[in-house]
Every structure is written in structure tokens, then in C-alpha cells.
Design a protein around this motif. Sequence first.
Motif, PDB file in Angstrom:
ATOM      1  N   HIS A   1      34.888  24.329  58.936  1.00 13.52           N
ATOM      2  CA  HIS A   1      36.150  23.206  59.040  1.00 13.52           C
ATOM      3  C   HIS A   1      37.464  24.226  58.485  1.00 13.52           C
ATOM      4  N   LEU A   2      37.054  25.071  57.637  1.00 10.10           N
ATOM      5  CA  LEU A   2      38.625  26.169  56.934  1.00 10.10           C
ATOM      6  C   LEU A   2      39.679  26.003  57.836  1.00 10.10           C
TER       7      LEU A   2
ATOM      8  N   LEU B   1      44.194  26.084  61.800  1.00  8.85           N
ATOM      9  CA  LEU B   1      44.806  25.898  63.240  1.00  8.85           C
ATOM     10  C   LEU B   1      45.695  24.478  63.269  1.00  8.85           C
ATOM     11  N   LEU B   2      45.143  23.919  62.785  1.00 11.21           N
ATOM     12  CA  LEU B   2      45.740  22.632  62.598  1.00 11.21           C
ATOM     13  C   LEU B   2      46.976  23.029  61.331  1.00 11.21           C
ATOM     14  N   LYS B   3      47.471  23.275  60.874  1.00 16.76           N
ATOM     15  CA  LYS B   3      48.540  23.323  59.725  1.00 16.76           C
ATOM     16  C   LYS B   3      49.656  24.026  60.257  1.00 16.76           C
TER      17      LYS B   3
ATOM     18  N   THR C   1      50.249  24.449  63.815  1.00 12.58           N
ATOM     19  CA  THR C   1      51.108  22.724  64.132  1.00 12.58           C
ATOM     20  C   THR C   1      51.780  21.487  63.730  1.00 12.58           C
ATOM     21  N   PHE C   2      50.646  21.200  62.764  1.00 12.06           N
ATOM     22  CA  PHE C   2      50.816  19.909  61.873  1.00 12.06           C
ATOM     23  C   PHE C   2      50.903  20.218  60.557  1.00 12.06           C
ATOM     24  N   ASP C   3      51.746  18.711  59.859  1.00 11.70           N
ATOM     25  CA  ASP C   3      51.273  18.450  58.373  1.00 11.70           C
ATOM     26  C   ASP C   3      49.892  17.841  58.992  1.00 11.70           C
ATOM     27  N   TYR C   4      48.929  18.889  58.668  1.00 18.37           N
ATOM     28  CA  TYR C   4      47.441  17.892  58.535  1.00 18.37           C
ATOM     29  C   TYR C   4      47.039  16.866  57.037  1.00 18.37           C
ATOM     30  N   GLN C   5      48.539  17.678  56.316  1.00 21.93           N
ATOM     31  CA  GLN C   5      48.087  16.172  54.834  1.00 21.93           C
ATOM     32  C   GLN C   5      49.182  15.461  54.647  1.00 21.93           C
ATOM     33  N   ALA C   6      49.683  15.226  55.554  1.00 19.36           N
ATOM     34  CA  ALA C   6      51.158  14.553  55.930  1.00 19.36           C
ATOM     35  C   ALA C   6      50.102  13.343  55.766  1.00 19.36           C
ATOM     36  N   LYS C   7      50.125  11.969  55.540  1.00 20.16           N
ATOM     37  CA  LYS C   7      50.290  10.913  54.993  1.00 20.16           C
ATOM     38  C   LYS C   7      49.113   9.759  56.601  1.00 20.16           C
TER      39      LYS C   7
END
Length: 226
Positions: free
Chosen positions: A177-178, A183-185, A187-193
Motif C-alpha cells: 500500500h505504501l 505512485l498515486l502521489k 499523479t494526484f494529490d491523494y490527500q485532497a478532500k
Amino acid sequence: PMWQFWFIGALIILHLFLPLIHKIFKNPKWALILTIACFVVCFGVDIANVLFVALDKPLIQSYVPQTFRLWNHLAYFLLGGFLGKPELKEMIKNEIKPWKHLIILIILSVVIIIYQIYMGSHYYGTTYAEFFYDNFFVMAWNVTLFTFINRLELRNRKVIKVVEYISVNTFGVYAMHLYLLGLLKLTFDYQAKGFLLWVPVFVFIVGQVISSLLRLNRFTKQLVTF
């Protein structure tokens, strides 16, 4: 980085305490007192965190490596000892109707999501789950979730196969998962609401697929088997 395996060190420490814990649990009174004491410490840490942030200081957990946060590990470990008792399972089944149990679980799930997003984003400055393990709502949600799952009696063979398939891949999902978040980070701001709620779904599905593929080979299978 492999910091996600902090729990292995925690398990080693807990198992070192097992002879003493076993002796204490022979006396239900002392077992209950010890468990309550651990939870009091947990709640104290959670409340103190609010004060620490108000004083512009780091959260208490940041001072202690996750492996050595024994007050928290012991609280959950001892709680599991109580929840695993057959008589408690029967009492819950007799006293709480399944639909009421489900409603409580749904309400707590909504409360947890709102609480953690708000506190993490607007107050603590971090949404990492490890800083919420001591929270009362999180612990109540965990108890409700596991007691609800524990009361289910699966009879449909297809459903059982799905559960078995998912369960054998669980460690693989956790182990990677880490890296999936990394990988998500990119492309995306995965901590965005707007994206935060989709992260667990993405990690779960992709992790299940990768874990399943790795389990097909006897060598790579060792990477996702605990």
C-alpha cells in the motif's frame, strides 16, 4: 522504504509479554482493569494531542516510533482477547439485532470519515491514520466493525469463496500500500478532500490484483504471505 512493517516489531514485543498477559487473563477482574488502564492512557494521549497542537507542539505519537507505542498496541491486543470470547459473541447476538448493529456501524463510519478529514486537514496538519489510533471514535468503530463481522454466519459458498480470496491477499495489499500511495502521489494529490475517499478503494483493488499475480509464483508468493 519499508516502514509499513513496524507492526512486526510490535508483535514481537507483545509476544514477549504473552506469559504475563496469559497469567493476568486468568483473573477476569485484573484483565479488565489492565485493559481499561490501557484505554485510559490512549484517550489521555488523544486529548493531550489537542492541547499540544494548540500550544504549537508536535503530536505526542511523533515522539515515539510506532513499534514502541505499547500503550496503544496493548489496548487493542487486550481488547481482542475480550472480543474473542464466545460468550461475548453470543451476548451481542442476543442483545443487539443485526439491523441495529449495521446502523450503528454505518453511523460510526460516517462520523469517523468526517472527524478524521476535518481534524487531520484543519487541525493536526496530517491525515495519517497512526495519529488517530488512540481516538475514542476510532476504537468504538473498530469494536463495532469486528463484532459485526464476527457475528456473521456465512452459508453461501460463493460468498465464502470471495471472502477467502480477499483474505489471503490482505497481507499483500498491506505490504504494497505504501508503494501504491507513492505512485498515486506522482499523479494526484491523494490527500485532497475530493480524492481522499477513493484512495482506499484504489489501493484495495489494485493491491488485490497484484497480490493475486504474485501468489501464482512460488518465489514471489513469499513477498505477500505472512
